[in-house]
Structure formats: structure tokens, C-alpha cells
Design a protein around this motif. Structure first.
Motif, short mmCIF file in Angstrom:
data_model
loop_
_atom_site.label_atom_id
_atom_site.label_comp_id
_atom_site.label_asym_id
_atom_site.label_seq_id
_atom_site.Cartn_x
_atom_site.Cartn_y
_atom_site.Cartn_z
N LYS A 1 56.24 56.76 64.87
CA LYS A 1 57.59 56.42 65.31
C LYS A 1 58.09 57.30 66.46
CE LYS A 1 60.06 59.41 62.06
NZ LYS A 1 60.97 59.49 60.93
N ALA A 2 57.46 58.47 66.66
CA ALA A 2 57.97 59.44 67.62
C ALA A 2 58.00 58.90 69.05
CB ALA A 2 57.13 60.71 67.57
N TYR A 3 57.22 57.88 69.33
CA TYR A 3 57.11 57.39 70.71
C TYR A 3 57.83 56.06 70.91
CZ TYR A 3 53.28 60.68 70.01
OH TYR A 3 52.53 61.77 69.67
N PHE A 4 58.74 55.77 70.02
CA PHE A 4 59.41 54.46 70.03
C PHE A 4 59.98 54.11 71.41
CE2 PHE A 4 63.29 51.88 69.09
CZ PHE A 4 62.62 50.74 68.69
N ASP A 5 60.65 55.09 72.05
CA ASP A 5 61.29 54.80 73.35
C ASP A 5 60.26 54.43 74.42
OD1 ASP A 5 60.29 57.40 73.38
OD2 ASP A 5 62.01 58.26 74.45
N THR A 6 59.15 55.18 74.44
CA THR A 6 58.12 54.91 75.45
C THR A 6 57.45 53.55 75.18
OG1 THR A 6 57.72 57.28 75.54
CG2 THR A 6 56.04 55.87 76.52
N LEU A 7 57.18 53.28 73.91
CA LEU A 7 56.53 52.01 73.56
C LEU A 7 57.43 50.83 73.93
CD1 LEU A 7 55.19 53.02 70.01
CD2 LEU A 7 53.91 52.97 72.17
N THR A 8 58.73 51.02 73.70
CA THR A 8 59.68 49.94 73.98
C THR A 8 59.73 49.62 75.47
OG1 THR A 8 60.98 50.75 72.13
CG2 THR A 8 62.08 49.23 73.62
N VAL A 9 59.80 50.66 76.28
CA VAL A 9 59.94 50.43 77.72
C VAL A 9 58.62 49.87 78.30
CG1 VAL A 9 59.36 52.75 78.59
CG2 VAL A 9 61.04 51.38 79.79
N LEU A 10 57.51 50.29 77.74
CA LEU A 10 56.23 49.71 78.16
C LEU A 10 56.17 48.23 77.80
CD1 LEU A 10 53.73 52.56 77.26
CD2 LEU A 10 54.10 51.62 79.54
N ASN A 11 56.65 47.92 76.61
CA ASN A 11 56.65 46.52 76.18
C ASN A 11 57.53 45.68 77.10
OD1 ASN A 11 55.78 44.53 74.27
ND2 ASN A 11 57.89 44.48 73.54
N GLU A 12 58.69 46.23 77.49
CA GLU A 12 59.58 45.53 78.43
C GLU A 12 58.84 45.25 79.74
OE1 GLU A 12 62.84 44.38 78.55
OE2 GLU A 12 62.64 44.52 76.37
N ALA A 13 58.12 46.28 80.22
CA ALA A 13 57.38 46.12 81.48
C ALA A 13 56.35 45.01 81.34
CB ALA A 13 56.70 47.44 81.86
N LYS A 14 55.66 45.01 80.21
CA LYS A 14 54.64 43.98 80.00
C LYS A 14 55.29 42.58 79.96
CE LYS A 14 50.94 42.59 76.97
NZ LYS A 14 50.41 42.69 75.61
N LEU A 15 56.42 42.48 79.27
CA LEU A 15 57.11 41.18 79.19
C LEU A 15 57.60 40.73 80.55
CD1 LEU A 15 59.12 41.66 75.86
CD2 LEU A 15 57.07 40.29 76.22
#
Ligand SMILES: [Mn+2]
Length: 235
Positions: free
Chosen positions: A47-61
Motif C-alpha cells: 500500500k505504501a506506493y499507492f500514490d505512485t501506482l495511481t498516477v502511473l495508472n492514469e498515465a497508462k489510461l
């Protein structure tokens, strides 16, 4: 990653950077050690990387082609990073052609000629049996061990002489690659920020996101080393 103000600042810059890539589009290669430690379980991600994972997912989308070259801190990947988040994972680095240029993109660990001991350690840490056994540790315990080891990393304590020897040794490796048809060699890992013109190519050591906020940028013709913040006045 810790909870300090500088950590929050570093993460904000990273989110801004990835957000910028999402706006401009293109291909993003992350060249390893994005996470202090990434060990993915069949059903569990940290869970510690939630912010980074989220923004990467946005970029992918948004259509960014997302690639990941795992580093020595985040090699232990399963289906979440490989397929759900990133378009492609390159476990041992990658050679690829972009706009007529041949790129060799590697995390860079284990390339030093004198790093035999490290290469042996790495082959154990990547070994399927080791990974299988580590996976049976409770995630809280597995992450606590890794956090302890990661804190004791000593990249900051290298002497200037050692750092220069590293660059010389890596440059020899890159000269060899560029004699064999590679135009650009890009790597991370070494916490140095270098752009080196070779006889037959160009070599970037990307710096890091701790001290430099740096990244390589290829506009289709030129490859250069940039720092986020230096070219953006919003901070
Ligand atoms: Mn590394």
C-alpha cells in the motif's frame, strides 16, 4: 520510503512529472528502483506506493506506453506490475529501436567488471526457489526485513575516486555496446548524473529522483539528460 517532508516533496515532483508525461503522451521507460522494495504476492500488493501506482495508472489510461526495467530493489514482480500496470516489463533490460536509433536500456546493476560478488548475490535473490520461500513470509515481516536492508544501503558514502572509477568502467562497457550497433545506452542505479559522448554513441547515467529529479528525454532526434524542476518553473 519514509514519511518525511522531503519524501513527500520528492513524491509530489514524481507525480507531477508522470502527470506531465500523461499530458504530452509518448513512451515512458522507468529504469528500476522506482520502489524502495517491491515484492509482489499472488493476491497482495504494497500500500505504501499507492500514490505512485495511481498516477502511473492514469498515465497508462491516457495512452502512455509504460515500460518498466526492474532494479535491484523492485525485481520481484508478478501479474500486477506485469500486465495490469505496465505495458511491458524488461527483467534484464532491453534493446529497442526508436525513430531509427538503437537504445540499450538497463538498470545497470552488476555491469561493473569487479562486481562478481554482487552478481552472485543477485542470482540468488532472483532465484525461483529463494523467491518462492520468501513469498511464504508474512508480507509485514518480508517488508520489514527489506526496509532494514535498504536503509543500510551505502551508495552515498562512495569516495569521489570510486565514483570516477565506476564511470570509467561503465563507459568502457558502453563503448563496446556502441561498437556493436547500439546508439544510446541508458542506465540508472549508480546515483550519478552523467551524459557522456562516445565515439560511436551516447551514454546516460540517469542520476536519481532523490538528489537530481532527473530523466532522459528523446525527442525523436536528440537524447538528453534533463532535471524536472530545472525546465519547469512551477516549483
Ligand atoms: Mn539499483
Amino acid at each position: 520510503m519514509n514519511g518525511s517532508a522531503s519524501e513527500a516533496e520528492k513524491r509530489r515532483h514524481l507525480r507531477d512529472f508522470i502527470g506531465h508525461v500523461a499530458e504530452t503522451g509518448g513512451t515512458l521507460f522507468i529504469v528500476g528502483d522506482l520502489f524502495d522494495f517491491w515484492f509482489e504476492y499472488k493476491h497482495v500488493i504494497p500500500k505504501a506506493y499507492f500514490d505512485t501506482l495511481t498516477v502511473l495508472n492514469e498515465a497508462k489510461l491516457n495512452g502512455v506506453d509504460l515500460h518498466f526495467v526492474p532494479g535491484n530493489h523492485d525485481f520481484w514482480i508478478r501479474e500486477f506490475l506485469d500486465g495490469t500496470l505496465f505495458n511491458e516489463i524488461h527483467a534484464d533490460g532491453v534493446t529497442t529501436e526508436i525513430a531509427g536509433k538503437r537504445f540499450l536500456i538497463s538498470h545497470g546493476d552488476g555491469l561493473l567488471s569487479w562486481d562478481r560478488g554482487y552478481r552472485m548475490l543477485r542470482s540468488v535473490l532472483r532465484n525461483r526457489l529463494f523467491v518462492f520461500l520468501y513469498r511464504w513470509l508474512h508480507p509485514d515481516f518480508g517488508y520489514a526485513i527489506a526496509k532494514h536492508l535498504s536503509r543500510n544501503g551505502n551508495y552515498n558514502h562512495h569516495t569521489p575516486e570510486y565514483k570516477r572509477a565506476v564511470v570509467t568502467n561503465l563507459t568502457e562497457y558502453c563503448e563496446e555496446q556502441c561498437k556493436n550497433g547500439i546508439d544510446y545506452v541508458i542506465m540508472g542505479h549508480y546515483h550519478q548524473h552523467k551524459e557522456i559522448q562516445l565515439e560511436n554513441g551516447r551514454f546516460l547515467i540517469l542520476g536519481d529522483w532523490i538528489n537530481y529529479h532527473s530523466y532522459g528525454y528523446f525527442d525523436g532526434e536528440q537524447l538528453s539528460l534533463k532535471s524536472w524542476g530545472a525546465d519547469h518553473s512551477d516549483d
